[in-house]
Design a protein around this motif. Structure first.
Motif, PDB file in Angstrom:
ATOM      1  N   VAL A 178       4.736  20.884  -8.402  1.00 54.12           N
ATOM      2  CA  VAL A 178       3.421  21.424  -7.506  1.00 54.12           C
ATOM      3  C   VAL A 178       2.385  20.398  -7.453  1.00 54.12           C
ATOM      4  O   VAL A 178       1.816  20.137  -6.699  1.00 54.12           O
ATOM      5  N   LYS A 179       2.056  20.324  -8.677  1.00 52.30           N
ATOM      6  CA  LYS A 179       0.716  19.194  -9.069  1.00 52.30           C
ATOM      7  C   LYS A 179       1.203  17.829  -8.504  1.00 52.30           C
ATOM      8  O   LYS A 179       0.274  17.229  -7.800  1.00 52.30           O
ATOM      9  N   ALA A 180       2.239  17.432  -8.661  1.00 50.65           N
ATOM     10  CA  ALA A 180       2.727  16.251  -8.290  1.00 50.65           C
ATOM     11  C   ALA A 180       2.936  15.991  -6.749  1.00 50.65           C
ATOM     12  O   ALA A 180       2.595  14.970  -6.052  1.00 50.65           O
ATOM     13  N   ALA A 181       2.874  17.147  -6.119  1.00 51.93           N
ATOM     14  CA  ALA A 181       3.053  17.523  -4.538  1.00 51.93           C
ATOM     15  C   ALA A 181       1.541  17.728  -4.031  1.00 51.93           C
ATOM     16  O   ALA A 181       1.563  17.987  -2.834  1.00 51.93           O
ATOM     17  N   GLY A 182       0.380  17.540  -4.832  1.00 56.40           N
ATOM     18  CA  GLY A 182      -0.684  17.914  -4.309  1.00 56.40           C
ATOM     19  C   GLY A 182      -1.075  19.196  -4.315  1.00 56.40           C
ATOM     20  O   GLY A 182      -2.157  19.522  -3.510  1.00 56.40           O
ATOM     21  N   GLY A 183      -0.516  20.152  -4.859  1.00 57.27           N
ATOM     22  CA  GLY A 183      -0.594  21.544  -4.637  1.00 57.27           C
ATOM     23  C   GLY A 183      -1.237  22.312  -5.986  1.00 57.27           C
ATOM     24  O   GLY A 183      -1.684  21.537  -6.750  1.00 57.27           O
ATOM     25  N   VAL A 184      -1.711  23.594  -5.673  1.00 60.24           N
ATOM     26  CA  VAL A 184      -2.333  24.442  -6.718  1.00 60.24           C
ATOM     27  C   VAL A 184      -1.494  25.575  -6.903  1.00 60.24           C
ATOM     28  O   VAL A 184      -0.769  26.194  -6.071  1.00 60.24           O
ATOM     29  N   THR A 185      -1.280  25.847  -8.287  1.00 60.70           N
ATOM     30  CA  THR A 185      -0.452  27.014  -8.633  1.00 60.70           C
ATOM     31  C   THR A 185      -1.234  28.190  -9.235  1.00 60.70           C
ATOM     32  O   THR A 185      -2.168  28.305  -9.762  1.00 60.70           O
ATOM     33  N   VAL A 186      -0.717  29.354  -8.612  1.00 62.34           N
ATOM     34  CA  VAL A 186      -1.354  30.630  -9.230  1.00 62.34           C
ATOM     35  C   VAL A 186      -0.292  31.665  -9.585  1.00 62.34           C
ATOM     36  O   VAL A 186       0.918  31.671  -8.885  1.00 62.34           O
ATOM     37  N   PHE A 187      -0.233  32.214 -10.955  1.00 63.52           N
ATOM     38  CA  PHE A 187       0.896  32.952 -11.226  1.00 63.52           C
ATOM     39  C   PHE A 187       0.643  34.580 -10.529  1.00 63.52           C
ATOM     40  O   PHE A 187      -0.292  35.204 -10.553  1.00 63.52           O
ATOM     41  N   ALA A 188       1.744  34.620  -9.826  1.00 64.98           N
ATOM     42  CA  ALA A 188       1.709  36.125  -9.041  1.00 64.98           C
ATOM     43  C   ALA A 188       1.924  37.162  -9.755  1.00 64.98           C
ATOM     44  O   ALA A 188       2.690  37.134 -10.851  1.00 64.98           O
ATOM     45  N   HIS A 189       1.054  38.379  -9.860  1.00 64.91           N
ATOM     46  CA  HIS A 189       1.413  39.480 -10.239  1.00 64.91           C
ATOM     47  C   HIS A 189       1.876  39.579 -11.602  1.00 64.91           C
ATOM     48  O   HIS A 189       3.020  40.032 -12.029  1.00 64.91           O
TER      49      HIS A 189
END
Length: 288
Positions: A178-189
């Motif tokens: 996701v980082k390599a694709a320019g995104g942001v990650t959030v661990f769901a519930h």
């Protein structure tokens, strides 16, 4: 601003089409809504075409992951949907969904439940078939009273009698992709104990060290003490905290905007993202 960063449409296991979802989000008084279907970006175009004026769409996905035998979901926001490596991994997960659901149907039949693959496929429609569709079949047959009641050890919970595993990402790989694709990650519930086993806090710390951006705190599956515990953990680890409905339309009782994200947190998510940008509504063109 009212910001809901976790919703699902018929592109995966929700009951609203992407167009209906954004219209319903506007009707619910939201200013920002994220479309985070399971392992797919297929609903983006329809949602954008129908986006009402005054509502902003955050594109995203909820990625299926597993660590040390425990399943977890990783929300990915504003990544480039065409980035090839992440696209390939999402495709592997999606391709495994049909045989997995068929395996669950077979196990249920062995347990004496008269469910059929045709029934599950009808419920899933054009969406990415998953456990909620099998759960809805159990509701239709009167085996359980609600979709949530199917996610127990007797039926579809992780390790349950009718559970079948599927291809899932390593969460450290998910963060990297996701980082390599320019995104942001959030661990769901992350501490949704009613769903089954959860990862230990030590694993969340390891994910934070690997670049995890945040954790979803305000969620229907977290009670008040759990939310406070997660806020403290987020402060300790330097993680963003989000809130969202995890809306699935009529498949679950939670409503759009039932939990929301602080505007400052949303602003930080958009600042960190480079793969895509939030889409402001222009009035919408799709019709009910």
């Amino acid at each position: 601003m009212r910001i809901d960063l976790h919703t699902h449409s018929t592109a995966s296991d929700g009951t609203d089409t992407p167009a209906e979802l954004v219209r319903n989000a506007a009707a619910a008084g939201l200013d920002v809504v994220a479309l985070t279907d399971h392992d797919t970006t297929r609903g983006y175009a329809e949602a954008i075409a129908a986006l009402p004026a005054g509502l902003t769409l955050v594109t995203g996905a909820e990625l299926s992951c597993r660590i040390d035998g425990v399943g977890l979901h990783m929300l990915a926001y504003l990544f480039d949907p065409e980035e090839p490596e992440l696209s390939r991994e999402r495709e592997l997960v999606r391709d495994d969904r049909v045989p997995r659901a068929q395996g669950m149907v077979a196990k249920l039949q062995e347990l004496g439940v008269p469910v059929t693959w045709e029934q599950v496929a009808r419920i899933a429609g054009d969406g990415s078939v998953g456990r909620p569709h099998v759960a809805e079949a159990l509701v239709e047959l009167g085996v359980v009273d609600s979709v949530s009641d199917a996610f127990v050890p007797d039926w579809l919970a992780d390790g349950g009698r009718a559970y079948v595993g599927k291809h899932e990402l390593d969460p450290f790989d998910a963060i990297r992709l996701v980082k390599a694709a320019g995104g942001v990650t959030v661990f769901a519930h992350p501490l949704a104990l009613k769903r089954g086993r959860v990862v230990p806090e030590s694993a969340i710390a390891q994910l934070a060290a690997a670049g995890l951006d945040g954790i979803e705190v305000d969620h229907t599956d977290h009670d008040a003490p759990t939310r406070e515990r997660l806020r403290g953990l987020a402060r300790e680890l330097g993680l963003l905290t989000t809130g969202s409905s995890d809306y699935h339309g009529s498949r679950k009782t939670v409503q759009l905007g039932e939990f929301t994200t602080d505007p400052e947190i949303y602003g930080e998510i958009t600042r960190r993202a480079t793969g895509a940008f939030p889409v402001p509504g222009a009035g919408g063109s799709a019709r009910p």
